[in-house]
Design an enzyme around this catalytic site. Structure first.
Site, PDB file in Angstrom:
ATOM      1  N   ARG A 146       0.846  -1.185   0.000  1.00  0.00           N
ATOM      2  CA  ARG A 146       0.000   0.000   0.000  1.00  0.00           C
ATOM      3  C   ARG A 146       0.885   1.239   0.000  1.00  0.00           C
ATOM      4  O   ARG A 146       1.946   1.270   0.641  1.00  0.00           O
ATOM      5  CB  ARG A 146      -0.919   0.008   1.225  1.00  0.00           C
ATOM      6  CG  ARG A 146      -1.798  -1.213   1.351  1.00  0.00           C
ATOM      7  CD  ARG A 146      -2.769  -1.354   0.197  1.00  0.00           C
ATOM      8  NE  ARG A 146      -3.824  -0.342   0.248  1.00  0.00           N
ATOM      9  CZ  ARG A 146      -4.661  -0.111  -0.758  1.00  0.00           C
ATOM     10  NH1 ARG A 146      -4.552  -0.782  -1.875  1.00  0.00           N
ATOM     11  NH2 ARG A 146      -5.595   0.810  -0.636  1.00  0.00           N
ATOM     12  N   GLU A 205      -3.192   8.485  -5.438  1.00  0.00           N
ATOM     13  CA  GLU A 205      -3.259   8.000  -6.807  1.00  0.00           C
ATOM     14  C   GLU A 205      -4.411   8.668  -7.548  1.00  0.00           C
ATOM     15  O   GLU A 205      -5.472   8.888  -6.966  1.00  0.00           O
ATOM     16  CB  GLU A 205      -3.437   6.471  -6.818  1.00  0.00           C
ATOM     17  CG  GLU A 205      -2.275   5.747  -6.172  1.00  0.00           C
ATOM     18  CD  GLU A 205      -2.447   4.225  -6.140  1.00  0.00           C
ATOM     19  OE1 GLU A 205      -3.498   3.734  -6.596  1.00  0.00           O
ATOM     20  OE2 GLU A 205      -1.537   3.546  -5.637  1.00  0.00           O
ATOM     21  N   HIS A 208      -0.338   1.221 -10.341  1.00  0.00           N
ATOM     22  CA  HIS A 208      -1.151   0.302  -9.532  1.00  0.00           C
ATOM     23  C   HIS A 208      -1.769  -0.794 -10.407  1.00  0.00           C
ATOM     24  O   HIS A 208      -2.985  -0.986 -10.437  1.00  0.00           O
ATOM     25  CB  HIS A 208      -2.256   1.063  -8.791  1.00  0.00           C
ATOM     26  CG  HIS A 208      -2.735   0.343  -7.570  1.00  0.00           C
ATOM     27  ND1 HIS A 208      -3.232   0.989  -6.465  1.00  0.00           N
ATOM     28  CD2 HIS A 208      -2.797  -0.985  -7.266  1.00  0.00           C
ATOM     29  CE1 HIS A 208      -3.591   0.114  -5.540  1.00  0.00           C
ATOM     30  NE2 HIS A 208      -3.333  -1.093  -6.002  1.00  0.00           N
TER      31      HIS A 208
END
Length: 324
Positions: A224, A253, A272
Site C-alpha cells: 500500500r 493516486e 497500480h
C-alpha cells in the site's frame, strides 16, 4: 422483486453479475447517490474500490448494510470508526490477485537485475553499451507481509533461486517477526513490501529504514502506498543510498505529474497494475457472485476481514496470523 437489496458502488466498467442478473434486487450508484441509498441496502459491493465515498455516506444513525464487500485486497479505505464499530461483515477479494502480483514482482526483480530499463533507454538513444547484469540466483530477498500475496511472492522467488526471508507481525514457523526486519533488510539485495496497511505498517519504509540498506539493494513496493515515505525514498535514490526501486502503489493516486518521484534516479513507476491481468474484473465479479449465493443461503462467508487488525486472518496459521 422482494428480497435483499444489493447496492453497487459503480466504477467503469460495472461488474458483470452473471447468474444473479434478474434474481436479485440490484441498485447501481455513483458517489453522489450513495448516501441516499446506503441506509436501505442489505449488501454493498464496493466495486469502485479506490473511492473514499463510503466513509462520508455511512449512516450516522440507524442500520447500515449487513455485509460490505470490497473488490480489492486492500480494505483500508473502509476501516473508518463507524464501520469498525458496526455489526457489518466486511470481506475482500483475497484469492484473485496473489499470483498476478507475484509474477509482477518476479518480473521486476529480473528487469532490475538485468538492467532492462537501461537497455531500453540506450536503445532509444541508439547507443551500444555493454554492461554486466546481476545474477538473481543466490541473491537475498526480504518480503514484508506474510499474507497470501507475500507467500506467493516468496514461492516464485524461490523458483528463481532467491533466498527469501518472509516477515510478518509475529514470529511463527518459517516466518520472521517484525522485530527481525532491520537485521534482515541490512543484508538483503531485495526488499519487497507486500503487507496490508495498518497503523503498524503506515510509514514503515522511511529514511531510517532506507539508511539501513546496502548501496546495492533495491526496494519494491506492491503493498500500500502510505507504507512508504515517498520523500525519503526519493532522497535515498538521489543520495545513492540504494541502487534502485520500483513502486506500483502510492500515497495518492494517480501520481501527480509534478511529483518528484518521476525524476528520482533508478525508480520504476507503474500505475497500480501489478495484480491486474486480462480478465481480472470478470474474476472479481465471479468471486462476488459465489460469495453472494453463500450469503443468501445463510452459509459462512470467506475472506472475512478482522476489522481491528485490518486484514483477513489466515486460517492455516493459529494464533495471530497475517492476511490481506
Amino acid at each position: 422483486m422482494p428480497g435483499p437489496v444489493l447496492l453497487v458502488l459503480d466504477a467503469d466498467p460495472p461488474p458483470r453479475l452473471g447468474r444473479l442478473t434478474g434474481r436479485v434486487r440490484v441498485q447501481h450508484t455513483g458517489e453522489r447517490g450513495l448516501a441516499d441509498l446506503l441506509p436501505h441496502a442489505d449488501v454493498l459491493l464496493v466495486w469502485d474500490f479506490g473511492s473514499d465515498a463510503v466513509r462520508g455516506a455511512w449512516p450516522s444513525d440507524g442500520p447500515g448494510p449487513r455485509w460490505v464487500h470490497c473488490a480489492s485486497a486492500g480494505v483500508d479505505r473502509l476501516l473508518f470508526p463507524a464501520l469498525r464499530a458496526s455489526g457489518t461483515v466486511l470481506t475482500n477479494a483475497r484469492g484473485v490477485f496473489e499470483r498476478p502480483v507475484a509474477e509482477y514482482v518476479a518480473g521486476l526483480v529480473l528487469a532490475l537485475a538485468k538492467d532492462l530499463p537501461g537497455t531500453l533507454e540506450l536503445q532509444r538513444r541508439r547507443r551500444w553499451v555493454h554492461r554486466d547484469g546481476q545474477r538473481v540466483a543466490g541473491s537475498r530477498a526480504v518480503v514484508v507481509g506474510a499474507g497470501p500475496i507475500g507467500r506467493e511472492i516468496t514461492r516464485l522467488l524461490h523458483g528463481l533461486g532467491v533466498q527469501v526471508a518472509l516477515v510478518g507481525r509475529t514470529t511463527r514457523r518459517t516466518i520472521h517477526g517484525i522485530a527481525d526486519l532491520d537485521r534482515l533488510a541490512a543484508r538483503a539485495d531485495w526488499v519487497i513490501g507486500a503487507a496490508p496497511l495498518t497503523e503498524s505498517t503506515r510509514a514503515l519504509f522511511d529514511s531510517r529504514f532506507f539508511g539501513l540498506l546496502q548501496p546495492s539493494a533495491r526496494f519494491i513496493n506492491v503493498g500500500r502506498g502510505p507504507q512508504v515515505v515517498e520523500s525519503a525514498l526519493a532522497d535515498a535514490l538521489e543520495r545513492r543510498w540504494i541502487a534502485g526501486a520500483a513502486l506500483d502503489v502510492f500515497a495518492k493516486e494517480p501520481l501527480s505529474p509534478d511529483s518528484p518521484l518521476w525524476d528520482a534516479p533508478g525508480l520504476l513507476i507503474s500505475p497500480h497494475m501489478s495484480g491486474d491481468t486480462v480478465g481480472w474484473r470478470d474474476r472479481l465479479g465471479e468471486q462476488f457472485v459465489d460469495m453472494y449465493e453463500r450469503w443468501a443461503a445463510g452459509e459462512p462467508l470467506p475472506n472475512v476481514v478482522d476489522k481491528e487488525r485490518g486484514y483477513v486472518p489466515s486460517s492455516d496459521v493459529p494464533g495471530d496470523p497475517e492476511g490481506s
